[in-house]
Motif scaffolding. Structure first.
Motif, PDB file in Angstrom:
ATOM      1  N   ALA A 153     -82.521  35.003  61.321  1.00 56.55           N
ATOM      2  CA  ALA A 153     -82.007  33.655  60.973  1.00 56.55           C
ATOM      3  C   ALA A 153     -83.007  32.538  61.404  1.00 56.55           C
ATOM      4  N   LEU A 154     -83.819  33.155  62.365  1.00 54.73           N
ATOM      5  CA  LEU A 154     -84.989  32.175  62.739  1.00 54.73           C
ATOM      6  C   LEU A 154     -85.811  31.858  61.510  1.00 54.73           C
ATOM      7  N   VAL A 155     -86.115  32.737  60.671  1.00 55.96           N
ATOM      8  CA  VAL A 155     -86.834  32.659  59.622  1.00 55.96           C
ATOM      9  C   VAL A 155     -86.066  31.590  58.755  1.00 55.96           C
ATOM     10  N   LEU A 156     -84.790  31.676  58.677  1.00 59.86           N
ATOM     11  CA  LEU A 156     -83.978  30.882  57.698  1.00 59.86           C
ATOM     12  C   LEU A 156     -84.247  29.292  58.250  1.00 59.86           C
ATOM     13  N   LEU A 157     -84.162  29.190  59.589  1.00 57.45           N
ATOM     14  CA  LEU A 157     -84.526  27.854  60.050  1.00 57.45           C
ATOM     15  C   LEU A 157     -85.803  27.215  59.816  1.00 57.45           C
ATOM     16  N   CYS A 158     -86.699  28.121  59.626  1.00 55.77           N
ATOM     17  CA  CYS A 158     -88.058  27.739  59.061  1.00 55.77           C
ATOM     18  C   CYS A 158     -88.177  26.971  57.814  1.00 55.77           C
ATOM     19  N   LEU A 159     -87.302  27.659  56.904  1.00 56.00           N
ATOM     20  CA  LEU A 159     -87.401  27.469  55.537  1.00 56.00           C
ATOM     21  C   LEU A 159     -87.267  26.052  55.018  1.00 56.00           C
ATOM     22  N   PRO A 160     -86.660  25.345  55.621  1.00 54.86           N
ATOM     23  CA  PRO A 160     -86.436  23.776  55.233  1.00 54.86           C
ATOM     24  C   PRO A 160     -87.892  23.135  54.956  1.00 54.86           C
ATOM     25  N   LEU A 161     -88.633  23.290  56.409  1.00 57.26           N
ATOM     26  CA  LEU A 161     -89.885  22.526  56.521  1.00 57.26           C
ATOM     27  C   LEU A 161     -90.827  23.169  55.437  1.00 57.26           C
ATOM     28  N   GLN A 162     -90.765  24.344  55.650  1.00 59.87           N
ATOM     29  CA  GLN A 162     -91.726  25.222  54.599  1.00 59.87           C
ATOM     30  C   GLN A 162     -91.312  25.069  53.147  1.00 59.87           C
ATOM     31  N   THR A 163     -90.187  24.956  52.769  1.00 60.84           N
ATOM     32  CA  THR A 163     -89.963  24.567  51.271  1.00 60.84           C
ATOM     33  C   THR A 163     -90.261  23.298  50.776  1.00 60.84           C
ATOM     34  N   ILE A 164     -90.152  22.225  51.635  1.00 58.50           N
ATOM     35  CA  ILE A 164     -90.332  20.785  51.288  1.00 58.50           C
ATOM     36  C   ILE A 164     -91.794  20.654  51.440  1.00 58.50           C
ATOM     37  N   CYS A 165     -92.555  21.054  52.099  1.00 52.37           N
ATOM     38  CA  CYS A 165     -93.979  20.931  52.525  1.00 52.37           C
ATOM     39  C   CYS A 165     -94.789  21.771  51.120  1.00 52.37           C
ATOM     40  N   ALA A 166     -94.355  22.816  50.752  1.00 55.41           N
ATOM     41  CA  ALA A 166     -94.819  23.536  49.725  1.00 55.41           C
ATOM     42  C   ALA A 166     -94.443  22.810  48.629  1.00 55.41           C
ATOM     43  N   SER A 167     -93.247  22.412  48.343  1.00 52.49           N
ATOM     44  CA  SER A 167     -93.135  21.647  47.170  1.00 52.49           C
ATOM     45  C   SER A 167     -93.885  20.139  46.991  1.00 52.49           C
ATOM     46  N   LEU A 168     -94.367  19.628  48.117  1.00 52.10           N
ATOM     47  CA  LEU A 168     -95.140  18.494  48.104  1.00 52.10           C
ATOM     48  C   LEU A 168     -96.537  18.787  47.723  1.00 52.10           C
ATOM     49  N   LEU A 169     -97.099  20.017  48.310  1.00 51.24           N
ATOM     50  CA  LEU A 169     -98.255  20.318  47.910  1.00 51.24           C
ATOM     51  C   LEU A 169     -98.306  20.772  46.589  1.00 51.24           C
ATOM     52  N   ILE A 170     -97.371  21.471  45.940  1.00 51.98           N
ATOM     53  CA  ILE A 170     -97.178  21.778  44.428  1.00 51.98           C
ATOM     54  C   ILE A 170     -97.247  20.626  43.740  1.00 51.98           C
ATOM     55  N   LYS A 171     -96.670  19.444  43.909  1.00 51.52           N
ATOM     56  CA  LYS A 171     -96.536  18.356  43.373  1.00 51.52           C
ATOM     57  C   LYS A 171     -97.793  17.536  43.332  1.00 51.52           C
ATOM     58  N   HIS A 172     -98.719  17.697  44.370  1.00 51.50           N
ATOM     59  CA  HIS A 172    -100.109  16.972  44.463  1.00 51.50           C
ATOM     60  C   HIS A 172    -101.071  18.147  43.945  1.00 51.50           C
ATOM     61  N   LEU A 173    -100.697  19.302  43.491  1.00 54.67           N
ATOM     62  CA  LEU A 173    -101.477  20.199  42.958  1.00 54.67           C
ATOM     63  C   LEU A 173    -102.635  21.059  44.074  1.00 54.67           C
ATOM     64  N   ASP A 174    -102.001  21.153  45.177  1.00 55.90           N
ATOM     65  CA  ASP A 174    -102.801  21.540  46.240  1.00 55.90           C
ATOM     66  C   ASP A 174    -102.494  23.121  46.218  1.00 55.90           C
ATOM     67  N   GLN A 175    -102.695  23.860  45.350  1.00 58.20           N
ATOM     68  CA  GLN A 175    -102.198  25.245  45.207  1.00 58.20           C
ATOM     69  C   GLN A 175    -103.221  26.050  46.251  1.00 58.20           C
ATOM     70  N   LYS A 176    -104.321  25.653  46.521  1.00 60.48           N
ATOM     71  CA  LYS A 176    -105.455  26.338  47.280  1.00 60.48           C
ATOM     72  C   LYS A 176    -104.892  26.378  48.780  1.00 60.48           C
ATOM     73  N   TYR A 177    -104.335  25.269  49.256  1.00 63.35           N
ATOM     74  CA  TYR A 177    -104.024  25.249  50.365  1.00 63.35           C
ATOM     75  C   TYR A 177    -102.819  26.315  50.753  1.00 63.35           C
ATOM     76  N   LEU A 178    -101.932  26.247  49.788  1.00 62.06           N
ATOM     77  CA  LEU A 178    -100.703  27.056  49.775  1.00 62.06           C
ATOM     78  C   LEU A 178    -100.980  28.544  49.782  1.00 62.06           C
ATOM     79  N   GLN A 179    -102.042  28.970  49.078  1.00 62.31           N
ATOM     80  CA  GLN A 179    -102.508  30.245  49.234  1.00 62.31           C
ATOM     81  C   GLN A 179    -103.264  30.664  50.505  1.00 62.31           C
ATOM     82  N   VAL A 180    -104.091  29.608  51.074  1.00 66.96           N
ATOM     83  CA  VAL A 180    -104.838  29.859  52.286  1.00 66.96           C
ATOM     84  C   VAL A 180    -103.711  29.825  53.401  1.00 66.96           C
ATOM     85  N   SER A 181    -102.879  29.199  53.493  1.00 64.43           N
ATOM     86  CA  SER A 181    -101.742  29.146  54.415  1.00 64.43           C
ATOM     87  C   SER A 181    -101.130  30.558  54.356  1.00 64.43           C
ATOM     88  N   SER A 182    -100.590  31.029  53.228  1.00 63.57           N
ATOM     89  CA  SER A 182    -100.059  32.020  52.975  1.00 63.57           C
ATOM     90  C   SER A 182    -100.929  33.563  53.464  1.00 63.57           C
TER      91      SER A 182
END
Length: 185
Positions: free
Chosen positions: A98-127
């Motif tokens: 359930a703690l992971v579920l509570l992380c998902l809003p910020l994770q999802t929104i941040c990842a979406s913004l990075l995708i929108k700005h074509l910052d795939q490299k940082y997404l992969q590095v953070s992963s």
């Protein structure tokens, strides 16, 4: 992928089939809850042509509410499923999902913004960093110190917390909730 395979093999050998099976059960039940928690809000942000701070705040607010409801649903369902499978001793560990579920809003929104700005490299590095810090560091440490299923669960939680913090710092979100606004995304 190589790191995931290596970690999976290493942890399965160290913990045994029963412990990894309990964790795998949690991972098997988790995706529908994750889907409900995200509910396409991140994709909507990516697809919206012009994005304002209000749109982002509205998406964070809505996905936070979804995450809270989904986390409560997880806590109820996992208790019922564990009782059905006669695995009540693992309910407290599986509740941590359930703690992971509570992380998902910020994770999802941040990842979406990075995708929108074509910052795939940082997404992969953070992963990669999150996986190494969660499973490879905490998971293996816990497995070598007889934490049992907790080594996997805490590794999973740590992986998601690390990813959320990294994405949040990089995306520099304004964490203000907004419950009224245009719902056109």
């Amino acid at each position: 992928v190589v790191m995931q395979i290596a970690a999976s093999i290493l942890l399965a050998r160290m913990l045994g089939a029963h412990i990894t099976g309990v964790f795998a059960f949690g991972l098997l039940v988790f995706p529908p809850f994750r889907f409900l928690c995200e509910f396409g809000l991140g994709s909507a942000l990516v697809e919206k042509p012009l994005l304002s701070n209000g749109d982002i705040q509205l998406a964070i607010s809505r996905s936070t509410i979804l995450a809270l409801v989904t986390a409560v649903a997880w806590l109820i369902c996992i208790r019922l499923l564990a009782a059905l499978m006669n695995q009540q001793q693992y309910v407290s560990a599986l509740n941590c999902f359930a703690l992971v579920l509570l992380c998902l809003p910020l994770q999802t929104i941040c990842a979406s913004l990075l995708i929108k700005h074509l910052d795939q490299k940082y997404l992969q590095v953070s992963s990669l960093v999150a996986y190494a810090g969660g499973y490879m560091a905490i998971g293996v440490y816990g497995a070598t110190h007889d934490w049992g299923v907790w080594s996997l669960v805490l590794g999973f939680v740590a992986q998601n917390v690390i990813a959320t913090v990294m994405l949040l710092l990089h995306a520099r979100l304004e964490l203000t909730l907004k419950f009224r606004g245009d719902a056109s995304f």
